[in-house]
Design a protein around this motif. Sequence first.
Motif, PDB file in Angstrom:
ATOM      1  N   UNK A   1       7.430  12.978  30.822  1.00  0.00           N
ATOM      2  CA  UNK A   1       6.193  13.346  30.553  1.00  0.00           C
ATOM      3  C   UNK A   1       5.562  13.239  29.041  1.00  0.00           C
ATOM      4  N   UNK A   2       6.763  13.541  28.280  1.00  0.00           N
ATOM      5  CA  UNK A   2       6.303  13.466  26.906  1.00  0.00           C
ATOM      6  C   UNK A   2       6.266  12.334  26.299  1.00  0.00           C
ATOM      7  N   UNK A   3       7.061  11.346  26.672  1.00  0.00           N
ATOM      8  CA  UNK A   3       7.006   9.894  26.590  1.00  0.00           C
ATOM      9  C   UNK A   3       5.528   9.340  26.696  1.00  0.00           C
ATOM     10  N   UNK A   4       5.175   9.630  28.088  1.00  0.00           N
ATOM     11  CA  UNK A   4       3.895   9.188  28.631  1.00  0.00           C
ATOM     12  C   UNK A   4       2.838   9.516  27.370  1.00  0.00           C
ATOM     13  N   UNK A   5       2.933  10.818  27.175  1.00  0.00           N
ATOM     14  CA  UNK A   5       1.763  11.237  26.256  1.00  0.00           C
ATOM     15  C   UNK A   5       1.798  10.425  24.980  1.00  0.00           C
TER      16      UNK A   5
ATOM     17  N   UNK B   1       3.011   0.601  31.278  1.00  0.00           N
ATOM     18  CA  UNK B   1       2.976   2.099  31.534  1.00  0.00           C
ATOM     19  C   UNK B   1       3.299   2.401  33.064  1.00  0.00           C
ATOM     20  N   UNK B   2       2.920   1.678  34.082  1.00  0.00           N
ATOM     21  CA  UNK B   2       3.583   1.916  35.211  1.00  0.00           C
ATOM     22  C   UNK B   2       5.010   1.762  35.475  1.00  0.00           C
TER      23      UNK B   2
ATOM     24  N   UNK C   1      -5.560  10.295  32.065  1.00  0.00           N
ATOM     25  CA  UNK C   1      -5.196   9.032  31.676  1.00  0.00           C
ATOM     26  C   UNK C   1      -4.264   8.324  32.865  1.00  0.00           C
ATOM     27  N   UNK C   2      -3.129   9.155  33.398  1.00  0.00           N
ATOM     28  CA  UNK C   2      -2.411   8.266  34.395  1.00  0.00           C
ATOM     29  C   UNK C   2      -3.184   8.149  35.632  1.00  0.00           C
TER      30      UNK C   2
ATOM     31  N   UNK D   1      -2.881   4.717  37.237  1.00  0.00           N
ATOM     32  CA  UNK D   1      -2.447   4.502  38.696  1.00  0.00           C
ATOM     33  C   UNK D   1      -3.531   3.764  39.474  1.00  0.00           C
ATOM     34  N   UNK D   2      -4.559   3.820  39.486  1.00  0.00           N
ATOM     35  CA  UNK D   2      -5.602   3.399  40.263  1.00  0.00           C
ATOM     36  C   UNK D   2      -5.879   1.883  39.892  1.00  0.00           C
TER      37      UNK D   2
END
Length: 447
Positions: free
Chosen positions: A161-165, A185-186, A218-219, A223-224
């Motif tokens: 999660x920190x990586x996605x941030x 990102x996906x 953001x996620x 995702x959408x």
Amino acid sequence: MNWEDLLSLKRYGDHHKRLRKEQDETRLGFEVDYDRIIFSSAFRSLQDKTQVIPLSKTDFVHTRLTHSLEVSVVGRSLGRAVGKAILEKHPYLSEVHGYRFNDFGAIVAAAALAHDIGNPPFGHSGEKAIGEFFKNGTGQNYKPQLTPKEYQDLIDFEGNANGFKILTESRKGIAGGLRLSYATLGAFTKYPKESLPKKPTRHIADKKFGFFQAEKESFSEVANDLGLIKTSGGEELSFARHPLAFLVEAADDICYTIIDFEDGINLGLIQEEYALEYLINLVRDTINTKKYQSLTTKEDRLSYLRALSINTLISDATRVFLENEESILDGTFDCALLDKSKYTAQINDIIQLSINNIYRSTEVVHKEIAGYKILNTLLGAFSDALIRTNNGTASNYDKLVLELLPEKYTKSGSVYTMLLSVCQFVAGLTDGNAVLLFNKLTGSSLK
């Protein structure tokens, strides 16, 4: 899910689709992702972060940086092999949209390169140390000021999660962080869900969580756009994995299985004769016995078996993915690719030997204990200083401590925002800088 959406070149802030057939082949969007990651300061910090042995001064032991580069290379091979077969099966992707098999390799390589970018110092014990601070340490005093999901983000602090941030967080003048393609990102997000509810299931995507509450919106956008299948209703947010996330995971699994094992042998934690037997069992069907017997040094024998083992597992992971493409696309494939490998027994033997001889070795345990103490001290000092400064109750000591916190982490806002910012700062430290900062705060550097 369909491949056309899953291979999205869109980036944060785009108001229209980026079409593959309009891409500059000399500067392909997915390859730009790789460049942006490798030139980022967060990626550079991995050169002094633990992979297996914390604070190791031995030059042949892997760091997070060398591990990430190796995972990326393996991921690229996996992506290309899968991509070639996917385009043969779905020719419209190439004929109509212009995708090439190298695109799959570039996406997986970039996501794999970044897969550890959010991990704290001192290995996985660093994640646990941050969580323990908020669950059982003085950080639990902040619980009444947090929502249940915000508190769960902290007590189960997650490097993914920190990586996605890190990859997506906007700052003044820098919208969308590194502005990576949504496809990358996906593929990066192995656990496309929030921290609550915790529902133990057999599905691999539910094992951990992949984004903090701060990045929930953001996620959702990513995702959408990718067309990920939503797997929960109401206020709960969880999705099926992006199919290429399985390849990123497989690349990581292959590397830590084989290369951590190699580190254990080089460190003398695992006897060479015993270890080589385990690797030979894995590659028994493909080993060139004559070539192997001609190698006269441990280093050469180990190098040959390592390369052969990785190649064997790449081929098998590719087979498993392609045989299960349909269930992967409909979100029902529920385990890691290597869990379906025909070499599962050999892999488990190697991992168990690594657990017993490496991960639980005296050196690792002693340094993980030190890591707990160091991170607990840093989190306590910076959390208190930042929050008391923002509510007007800071002591002179708090003000001095805050001088050590870089400006981009001195965010005012909710208690959650400030605590998460401190966690991100601490998680971003290298092993060496964490020790140095600990010594400054405790006065040890003055002795």
